[in-house]
Design a protein around this motif. Structure first.
Motif, short mmCIF file in Angstrom:
data_model
loop_
_atom_site.label_atom_id
_atom_site.label_comp_id
_atom_site.label_asym_id
_atom_site.label_seq_id
_atom_site.Cartn_x
_atom_site.Cartn_y
_atom_site.Cartn_z
N ALA A 21 -8.97 1.49 -8.84
CA ALA A 21 -8.27 1.27 -7.58
C ALA A 21 -6.77 1.22 -7.79
O ALA A 21 -6.01 1.73 -6.97
N VAL A 22 -6.35 0.59 -8.87
CA VAL A 22 -4.91 0.52 -9.16
C VAL A 22 -4.38 1.91 -9.49
O VAL A 22 -3.27 2.28 -9.09
N GLU A 23 -5.18 2.70 -10.20
CA GLU A 23 -4.73 4.03 -10.60
C GLU A 23 -4.66 4.99 -9.42
O GLU A 23 -3.69 5.74 -9.29
N THR A 24 -5.66 4.99 -8.55
CA THR A 24 -5.68 5.95 -7.43
C THR A 24 -4.79 5.52 -6.27
O THR A 24 -4.27 6.37 -5.56
N ARG A 25 -4.66 4.22 -6.07
CA ARG A 25 -3.80 3.66 -5.02
C ARG A 25 -4.14 4.15 -3.61
O ARG A 25 -3.26 4.32 -2.78
N THR A 26 -5.43 4.36 -3.36
CA THR A 26 -5.84 4.66 -1.99
C THR A 26 -6.38 3.37 -1.38
O THR A 26 -6.90 2.50 -2.07
N LEU A 27 -6.26 3.28 -0.08
CA LEU A 27 -6.63 2.05 0.61
C LEU A 27 -8.11 1.72 0.46
O LEU A 27 -8.47 0.57 0.23
N THR A 29 -10.23 2.46 -1.95
CA THR A 29 -10.60 1.97 -3.29
C THR A 29 -10.08 0.56 -3.53
O THR A 29 -10.74 -0.24 -4.18
N ILE A 30 -8.92 0.26 -3.01
CA ILE A 30 -8.38 -1.10 -3.15
C ILE A 30 -9.24 -2.09 -2.38
O ILE A 30 -9.56 -3.17 -2.88
#
Length: 67
Positions: A21-27, A29-30
């Protein structure tokens, strides 16, 4: 302290999804990796506390009926 250990254990097991989630930074996944586990832990803990209160009251009523 036991609750703190439980939440650490839960996050340790989902560490890869948090890192993703930190790597992709899409809402989405976060939300799914960080927010939902906290929400589900809070809901579960609330149910646990409410059940303990209910059982304590029922045990008190049962003991007072015996006397």
């Amino acid at each position: 302290m036991n609750d703190f250990k439980n939440i650490l254990l839960a996050y340790f097991s989902s560490l890869t999804s948090v890192l993703a989630a930190v790597e992709t930074r899409t809402l989405i996944t976060i939300i799914s990796a960080i927010v939902l586990p906290i929400l589900f832990f809070s809901i579960g803990k609330t149910i646990d506390v409410m059940l303990q209160i209910y059982l304590h009251r029922e045990l008190g009523r049962h003991k007072s009926d015996e006397n």
